[in-house]
Design a protein around this motif. Structure first.
Motif, PDB file in Angstrom:
ATOM      1  N   THR A   5      10.511 -18.578  24.712  1.00 58.47           N
ATOM      2  CA  THR A   5      10.243 -20.016  24.604  1.00 58.47           C
ATOM      3  C   THR A   5       9.314 -20.356  23.440  1.00 58.47           C
ATOM      4  O   THR A   5       9.146 -21.539  23.137  1.00 58.47           O
ATOM      5  CB  THR A   5       9.640 -20.540  25.920  1.00 58.47           C
ATOM      6  N   ASP A   6       8.724 -19.317  22.782  1.00 56.05           N
ATOM      7  CA  ASP A   6       7.896 -19.680  21.617  1.00 56.05           C
ATOM      8  C   ASP A   6       8.776 -20.193  20.479  1.00 56.05           C
ATOM      9  O   ASP A   6       8.450 -21.161  19.807  1.00 56.05           O
ATOM     10  CB  ASP A   6       6.975 -18.522  21.172  1.00 56.05           C
ATOM     11  N   SER A   7       9.969 -19.561  20.318  1.00 54.92           N
ATOM     12  CA  SER A   7      10.903 -20.090  19.313  1.00 54.92           C
ATOM     13  C   SER A   7      11.847 -21.114  19.956  1.00 54.92           C
ATOM     14  O   SER A   7      12.326 -22.031  19.304  1.00 54.92           O
ATOM     15  CB  SER A   7      11.728 -18.959  18.702  1.00 54.92           C
ATOM     16  N   ASN A   8      12.112 -20.937  21.239  1.00 54.65           N
ATOM     17  CA  ASN A   8      13.017 -21.800  22.014  1.00 54.65           C
ATOM     18  C   ASN A   8      14.421 -21.860  21.403  1.00 54.65           C
ATOM     19  O   ASN A   8      15.108 -22.869  21.525  1.00 54.65           O
ATOM     20  CB  ASN A   8      12.435 -23.212  22.176  1.00 54.65           C
ATOM     21  N   ARG A   9      14.822 -20.754  20.750  1.00 51.73           N
ATOM     22  CA  ARG A   9      16.158 -20.740  20.137  1.00 51.73           C
ATOM     23  C   ARG A   9      17.195 -20.347  21.190  1.00 51.73           C
ATOM     24  O   ARG A   9      17.606 -19.197  21.274  1.00 51.73           O
ATOM     25  CB  ARG A   9      16.186 -19.754  18.961  1.00 51.73           C
ATOM     26  N   HIS A  10      17.604 -21.312  21.997  1.00 55.80           N
ATOM     27  CA  HIS A  10      18.589 -21.038  23.047  1.00 55.80           C
ATOM     28  C   HIS A  10      20.014 -21.149  22.520  1.00 55.80           C
ATOM     29  O   HIS A  10      20.961 -20.711  23.157  1.00 55.80           O
ATOM     30  CB  HIS A  10      18.381 -21.980  24.244  1.00 55.80           C
ATOM     31  N   ASP A  15      18.313 -28.463  25.260  1.00 57.96           N
ATOM     32  CA  ASP A  15      17.365 -27.559  25.904  1.00 57.96           C
ATOM     33  C   ASP A  15      17.701 -27.453  27.405  1.00 57.96           C
ATOM     34  O   ASP A  15      17.709 -28.469  28.110  1.00 57.96           O
ATOM     35  CB  ASP A  15      15.941 -28.120  25.721  1.00 57.96           C
ATOM     36  N   PRO A  16      17.989 -26.235  27.896  1.00 60.56           N
ATOM     37  CA  PRO A  16      18.437 -26.103  29.294  1.00 60.56           C
ATOM     38  C   PRO A  16      17.313 -26.041  30.330  1.00 60.56           C
ATOM     39  O   PRO A  16      17.602 -25.970  31.521  1.00 60.56           O
ATOM     40  CB  PRO A  16      19.197 -24.761  29.275  1.00 60.56           C
ATOM     41  N   PHE A  17      16.056 -26.078  29.903  1.00 62.49           N
ATOM     42  CA  PHE A  17      14.939 -25.824  30.826  1.00 62.49           C
ATOM     43  C   PHE A  17      15.019 -26.657  32.105  1.00 62.49           C
ATOM     44  O   PHE A  17      14.952 -26.152  33.217  1.00 62.49           O
ATOM     45  CB  PHE A  17      13.607 -26.056  30.105  1.00 62.49           C
ATOM     46  N   LYS A  18      15.194 -27.963  31.923  1.00 61.73           N
ATOM     47  CA  LYS A  18      15.164 -28.824  33.117  1.00 61.73           C
ATOM     48  C   LYS A  18      16.426 -28.697  33.966  1.00 61.73           C
ATOM     49  O   LYS A  18      16.429 -29.043  35.136  1.00 61.73           O
ATOM     50  CB  LYS A  18      14.900 -30.279  32.711  1.00 61.73           C
ATOM     51  N   ALA A  19      17.511 -28.157  33.343  1.00 57.76           N
ATOM     52  CA  ALA A  19      18.714 -27.906  34.145  1.00 57.76           C
ATOM     53  C   ALA A  19      18.537 -26.645  34.987  1.00 57.76           C
ATOM     54  O   ALA A  19      19.159 -26.506  36.046  1.00 57.76           O
ATOM     55  CB  ALA A  19      19.927 -27.761  33.233  1.00 57.76           C
ATOM     56  N   ILE A  20      17.683 -25.742  34.494  1.00 61.39           N
ATOM     57  CA  ILE A  20      17.445 -24.509  35.249  1.00 61.39           C
ATOM     58  C   ILE A  20      16.569 -24.800  36.464  1.00 61.39           C
ATOM     59  O   ILE A  20      16.838 -24.321  37.567  1.00 61.39           O
ATOM     60  CB  ILE A  20      16.782 -23.448  34.333  1.00 61.39           C
TER      61      ILE A  20
END
Ligand SMILES: Cc1cc2nc3c(=O)[nH]c(=O)nc-3n(C[C@H](O)[C@H](O)[C@H](O)COP(=O)(O)O)c2cc1C
Length: 201
Positions: A5-10, A15-20
């Motif tokens: 998550t420091d680069s957050n290159r998903h 950004d999928p964070f809130k979907a997870i």
């Protein structure tokens, strides 16, 4: 896939964070300013965090009007959203200047709390009346504070619409609570199943 998550290159379009971290309940926060203005806004960074005492929290990306109000008056209501009023919930999230009454905008009934001087949604299947216990900005690993402001409140009174009570329990298939999934997706909790916890041998 894995990413840090420091680069957050998903590599995804969003950004999928809130979907997870989903489904998330929606705390529909009712509050009142020192000037008497009423406010209603949904927060899916919302949850119960303690049972004894009963504590809930919501978290605001920046100091939004709900935070301003709870800092001014020390009270709020957390209203739960059901399927039949989900469009009104969405409507109340509209970005309007401070002081605009989202209860009126969304066509909802604003009732005054029994124990706290904050408005609640008359149409909600459950409402928690809360007194603010803490307002804080959580820190990251680098010690820097988050842009989010977290409000914790103790639940001092609870309203329940009795039409959802069956056999002494809240029938969630009747309440049909709505949860936030990722992006603009929602789900509705009517597909309820029961599972008992295993007993230690
Ligand atoms: C379902 C839903 C959930 C939301 N959750 C949050 C949240 O957790 N934190 C946040 O800052 N904004 C959230 N928002 C956006 C706020 O509702 C919106 O910015 C609103 O205008 C804030 O109102 P206020 O300034 O009156 O508090 C959400 C919006 C929707 C529709």
């Amino acid at each position: 896939m894995f990413y840090t998550t420091d680069s957050n290159r998903h590599g995804l379009a969003h950004d999928p964070f809130k979907a997870i971290v989903a489904p998330r309940p929606i705390g529909w926060i009712g509050s009142k300013g020192r000037d008497g203005s009423l406010n209603l806004s949904p927060y899916s960074f919302f949850n119960a965090v303690s049972d004894r005492p009963k504590l809930v929290m919501f978290s605001s990306a920046g100091r939004k009007d709900s935070v301003r109000n709870v800092e001014e008056t020390g009270v709020f209501t957390a209203n739960l959203v059901s399927r039949n009023i989900v469009e009104k919930m969405n409507h109340s999230s509209i970005a309007v200047p401070y002081g605009v009454n989202e209860f009126e905008l969304a066509g909802l009934t604003a009732r005054t709390g029994k124990l706290v001087d904050a408005p609640y949604v008359g149409e909600a299947f459950a409402v928690l009346e809360c007194r603010v216990t803490e307002v804080l900005q959580p820190k990251g690993l680098d010690g820097e504070v988050s842009e989010n402001i977290m409000v914790l409140g103790q639940v001092v009174g609870i309203h329940i619409d009795e039409t959802i009570i069956r056999d002494g329990r809240l029938d969630m298939a009747l309440a049909r609570p709505v949860a936030r999934m990722g992006y603009m997706d929602y789900s509705e909790g009517s597909d309820v199943f029961e599972m008992l916890r295993p007993k230690a041998p």
